[in-house]
Structure formats: C-alpha cells, structure tokens
Design a protein around this motif. Structure first.
Motif, short mmCIF file in Angstrom:
data_model
loop_
_atom_site.label_atom_id
_atom_site.label_comp_id
_atom_site.label_asym_id
_atom_site.label_seq_id
_atom_site.Cartn_x
_atom_site.Cartn_y
_atom_site.Cartn_z
N HIS A 153 0.73 -0.79 -0.33
CA HIS A 153 -0.19 -0.26 -0.23
C HIS A 153 1.18 0.96 0.27
O HIS A 153 1.08 1.18 1.16
N GLY A 154 1.13 1.72 -0.92
CA GLY A 154 1.36 3.51 -0.84
C GLY A 154 2.88 3.30 -1.29
O GLY A 154 3.76 4.72 -1.29
N GLN A 155 3.31 2.12 -1.55
CA GLN A 155 4.87 1.61 -2.18
C GLN A 155 4.40 0.78 -3.59
O GLN A 155 4.14 0.32 -3.93
N PHE A 156 4.88 2.22 -4.91
CA PHE A 156 4.97 1.82 -5.95
C PHE A 156 6.40 1.85 -6.87
O PHE A 156 7.05 2.44 -6.38
N ARG A 157 6.62 1.14 -7.79
CA ARG A 157 7.68 0.55 -8.38
C ARG A 157 6.89 1.17 -9.72
O ARG A 157 6.68 0.28 -10.65
N ILE A 158 7.97 2.19 -10.56
CA ILE A 158 7.03 2.72 -12.42
C ILE A 158 7.76 1.24 -13.01
O ILE A 158 9.04 1.69 -12.80
N LEU A 159 7.40 0.65 -14.08
CA LEU A 159 7.86 -0.03 -14.50
C LEU A 159 7.99 0.61 -16.09
O LEU A 159 8.95 0.62 -17.64
N GLY A 160 6.96 1.73 -16.54
CA GLY A 160 6.58 1.94 -17.44
C GLY A 160 6.03 3.32 -17.99
O GLY A 160 5.21 3.48 -17.05
N SER A 161 5.91 4.74 -18.57
CA SER A 161 5.45 5.99 -18.54
C SER A 161 4.34 5.98 -20.25
O SER A 161 5.25 5.45 -21.02
N THR A 162 4.39 6.49 -20.19
CA THR A 162 3.83 7.03 -21.54
C THR A 162 4.94 8.08 -22.67
O THR A 162 5.19 9.56 -21.02
N ARG A 163 5.30 8.16 -23.75
CA ARG A 163 6.35 9.12 -23.48
C ARG A 163 5.39 10.87 -24.08
O ARG A 163 6.12 11.83 -24.44
N ASP A 164 4.91 10.55 -24.78
CA ASP A 164 4.24 11.61 -24.96
C ASP A 164 2.56 11.33 -24.73
O ASP A 164 2.48 12.28 -23.11
N ASP A 165 1.27 11.67 -25.28
CA ASP A 165 -0.07 11.95 -24.52
C ASP A 165 -0.62 10.84 -23.99
O ASP A 165 0.39 9.74 -24.12
N ALA A 166 -1.24 10.89 -23.05
CA ALA A 166 -1.87 10.44 -21.59
C ALA A 166 -2.96 9.05 -22.98
O ALA A 166 -3.18 10.10 -24.27
N ALA A 167 -3.28 8.12 -22.18
CA ALA A 167 -4.02 6.68 -23.22
C ALA A 167 -5.40 8.35 -23.78
O ALA A 167 -5.68 8.38 -24.65
N GLY A 168 -5.93 8.44 -22.21
CA GLY A 168 -7.30 9.18 -22.42
C GLY A 168 -7.15 10.33 -23.47
O GLY A 168 -8.22 10.89 -24.05
N GLU A 169 -5.78 11.09 -23.60
CA GLU A 169 -5.79 12.36 -23.92
C GLU A 169 -5.74 12.09 -25.34
O GLU A 169 -6.25 12.63 -26.38
N ALA A 170 -5.32 10.97 -25.75
CA ALA A 170 -5.22 10.51 -27.07
C ALA A 170 -6.98 9.97 -27.35
O ALA A 170 -7.37 10.63 -28.76
N PHE A 171 -7.42 9.53 -26.89
CA PHE A 171 -9.06 9.06 -26.81
C PHE A 171 -9.91 10.52 -27.08
O PHE A 171 -10.45 10.36 -27.99
N ASP A 172 -9.50 11.76 -26.18
CA ASP A 172 -10.00 13.05 -26.47
C ASP A 172 -9.57 13.85 -27.75
O ASP A 172 -10.35 14.16 -28.44
N LYS A 173 -8.40 13.42 -28.46
CA LYS A 173 -7.97 14.49 -29.14
C LYS A 173 -8.62 14.11 -30.27
O LYS A 173 -9.18 14.15 -31.82
N VAL A 174 -8.43 12.47 -31.13
CA VAL A 174 -9.14 12.01 -32.03
C VAL A 174 -10.86 12.08 -31.61
O VAL A 174 -11.06 11.95 -33.28
N ALA A 175 -11.54 11.72 -30.78
CA ALA A 175 -12.65 11.73 -30.93
C ALA A 175 -12.83 13.44 -31.30
O ALA A 175 -14.18 13.49 -31.96
N ARG A 176 -12.36 14.58 -31.07
CA ARG A 176 -12.41 15.74 -30.90
C ARG A 176 -12.30 15.87 -33.05
O ARG A 176 -13.44 16.40 -33.66
N ALA A 177 -11.19 15.39 -33.22
CA ALA A 177 -10.76 15.46 -34.56
C ALA A 177 -12.16 15.23 -35.54
O ALA A 177 -12.02 14.81 -37.28
N ILE A 178 -13.07 13.87 -34.40
CA ILE A 178 -13.90 13.71 -36.03
C ILE A 178 -15.64 13.92 -35.27
O ILE A 178 -16.56 13.29 -35.35
N GLY A 179 -15.29 15.46 -34.84
CA GLY A 179 -16.44 15.76 -34.87
C GLY A 179 -17.08 15.49 -32.59
O GLY A 179 -19.08 15.10 -32.85
#
Ligand code: KG4
Ligand code: ZN
Length: 342
Positions: A153-179
């Motif tokens: 609890h409260g102790q984490f080891r980060i194995l990987g992260s995004t280098r650019d957009d977050a996953a949700g951000e990508a969903f939001d941007k693509v959604a916006r592009a298709i209206g």
C-alpha cells in the motif's frame, strides 16, 4: 484500535469533478458524491482551468454536505480527512486542499494528503475485498499512463510511462477530430462497438529498448492524416470503423505491454485503473489476455474508474494506517510524483 471503525471524509478536486465521499475501514464506501463540470467545459472542447477552480469553490460545500448526509453521519463521526494534493490543476487542487485543512483544523482531525494516481489504483480495492499487494496495475487516465507494480500500500515501482500523450488524451483528441463531444473516451468507446476494428491499420507505437513505455502521438497523427487524406479526396469516413480501429490500436499496445510486464515480473494479479479503464474494449481484451495467461484480472466499476473521492478515501486509509499525516502547510503540488511525499 484494530476493532475500531475509521471513517474518512475524502475530497477530490484535481480536475473537473468536485467530489466527496465517506469511506469506512478502507474499503466500505458509505457515500460517493460527484459533481461533474463536464457540461461547462464541453463548450470549449476541454477543461478550462479557471472555470474548474471557480466551480469547485461553488460546489465543494454542498458536495461535502451531501456526502455526509448520504453516509448518514455528521462531522462528529469522522476520524480522518483525506484529500488529493497532486498531481492536477493547481487552482483546482487548492480548493480541495484548503477545504480539507479547514475541516481538519476546525475539528482537530488528522489530515492525510493523497496522490491522485494512488487513489486511482486504490479504486480496485473497493469491489475486490480480497485484493492485496503485490499486483501489477495499468493506470490509464486523461493525464497519466503508467504501468506500475504495487509492491505494498502506497509503495510503487513504475515500470513504464507515456513519452507523449496520455491514453485518455489520445482518445479525447481523436474524438474531437471526428466531431465527437468532450470527453471523447466514452464517445469513441460507444462508436467502436458498431465498427470494424480491422478496417483501418493504424500504427502500434513501440519504443525501442523500453518495452514498458508508451507513445500515442504516432497513432493520433495517423488518424489525423487519414482524415485529411479522405477529406482532400472527397471520400466519406466511416466513423464507427475509424473509432474501432483507433481503439484497437491503443488497446492492443496497452494489453501487450501489461502482459509482458506481468510475465517478466511474475505478477499473477493484474489490475487496471483510471478513466480509460472504463473502456469496454480495454476491459474485454485485458480479461481475455489474462485468462489465456492464467492471471487474475481486476478492474473497478466505471463510476470508480473516472475521478471520484471514494478512491481517495481508500488510499487515505492505507496512508493513515502507515502513519502518513500532513500539517497546515500542506500545499497543492501540480506535478507530484508517485511515491513522493511532501
Ligand atoms: O481518471 P479520469 O477521470 O481523469 C484523470 O485523472 O485524467 O480520466 C478521464 C479520461 C478522459 O480522457 C476520458 O476521455 C477517458 O478518461 N475515458 C475513457 C472512457 N471513459 C473515460 N476513455 C476510453 N473509454 C472510456 N469508456
Ligand atoms: Zn483521475
């Protein structure tokens, strides 16, 4: 102490949800009130920080009162105040932090600041009373994409992260592009169910040498290029197929990296968390992959995937038990790192 009840009043205001909850003994949610500002921000196609802060100030007291009422408790029956203090929008976080400090000062209650991502991970404990660390968790939200080993609890080891957009951000941007309207994740999820995930081949972003990191800007650009090309050639775009193909490309990378990490780190339990964890495509692909590998799969109900205060109450409980206490100098930390305590 062990037999006593610990009731936590939890507050979450890191982005565009004003939320308060009462959580008993870490896993029992007595109330969970969420006042969403989505309608206010939709007009602008995304979260406007100043509007978010102002709205949090208006809503915070009624939301807390409702949370106490729903839980059928008064402030006299609260033992601890928990609050998200980062990461997030500074002006938004400050409203929750100031409120939590005021209540704990007025009532002489211990104050526990919580990391927002620790909250998302902890959402898994609510409906899975048997779940205990260690386990692997994929955190996918509008602002974060992290593959983490929850060692304790409260102790984490980060194995990987995004280098650019977050996953949700990508969903939001693509959604916006298709209206589609904001937030785009749920809209793409809905549309994808009616489309063919193999209709269009979008790139599956891989980063050489870092098997657990993610990158979503490539697939996002590929979608935008696809749209532009079709527009220039006067060809119709089948939005259902585009949504399904885009979602498939993101989900397959998320699942692949998570399975690889689970195998290599000998994790038998795999969880997902954050707003994107509500995605049907991700849930079913992860479920199928875990079944094939013999892992047990955990995910929160949609209401505990997106921002809420119940998950903050759960995380605050385990932090409280570990001895975490914050003072009156607790501040909002917009870029707070996971596992870092200020
Ligand atoms: O966890 P969250 O509420 O806030 C952050 O901490 O960022 O996540 C919000 C994100 C948004 O990007 C939203 O589009 C996405 O989660 N989201 C989804 C779904 N529901 C919410 N993405 C894909 N499919 C969904 N069903
Ligand atoms: Zn969140």
């Amino acid at each position: 102490m062990e037999n006593e009840k610990t009731r936590i009043l939890a507050i979450e205001t890191s982005c565009d949800e004003t939320a308060a909850a009462v959580v008993e003994n870490g896993r029992q949610v007595l109330s969970n009130v969420i006042s969403s500002q989505i309608e206010l921000h939709r007009l602008y196609g995304g979260v406007v920080p100043e509007i978010a802060s102002r709205n949090h100030i208006e809503k915070i007291n009624p939301v807390i009162e409702q949370a106490l009422k729903d839980a059928q408790v008064t402030l006299d029956e609260i033992d601890v105040v928990g609050v998200t203090y980062g990461p997030g929008l500074v002006g938004a976080l400050l409203v929750g932090v100031a409120e939590a400090k005021a209540i704990s000062y007025a009532r002489s209650l211990p104050l526990v600041g919580v990391h927002h991502i620790e909250g998302h991970v902890s959402a898994n404990y609510i409906e899975h009373p048997e779940l205990e660390p260690p386990f692997l968790c994929l955190v996918v939200s509008g602002g974060h994409t992290n593959l983490v080993i929850v060692e304790d609890h409260g102790q984490f080891r980060i194995l990987g992260s995004t280098r650019d957009d977050a996953a949700g951000e990508a969903f939001d941007k693509v959604a916006r592009a298709i209206g589609l309207r904001y937030p785009g994740g749920p809209e793409i999820d809905r549309l994808a169910r009616e489309g063919d995930p193999h209709a269009i081949t979008f790139p599956r972003a891989k980063i050489d040498g870092t098997p657990y990191d993610f990158s979503f800007s490539g697939v996002k650009s590929a979608v935008l290029n696809y749209l532009n090309q079709h527009k220039m050639q006067g060809q119709e775009v089948i939005r259902e197929d585009l949504a399904a193909s885009f979602q498939q490309s993101v989900v397959s990378v998320l699942v692949e990296h998570t399975m690889r990490a689970a195998r290599e780190h000998h994790m038998e339990r795999v969880a997902i968390a954050g707003g994107v964890a509500a995605n049907q495509g991700l849930q079913s692909a992860m479920q199928a992959a875990c079944a094939e590998e013999g892992f047990t799969f955990y995910h929160p109900s949609p209401i505990y995937c997106t921002d809420n205060a119940a998950m903050i109450g759960v995380a605050a409980y385990y932090e409280y038990r570990k001895g975490t206490r914050h003072g009156w100098d607790l501040n909002a930390v917009p870029h707070l790192r996971l596992g870092e305590h200020l």
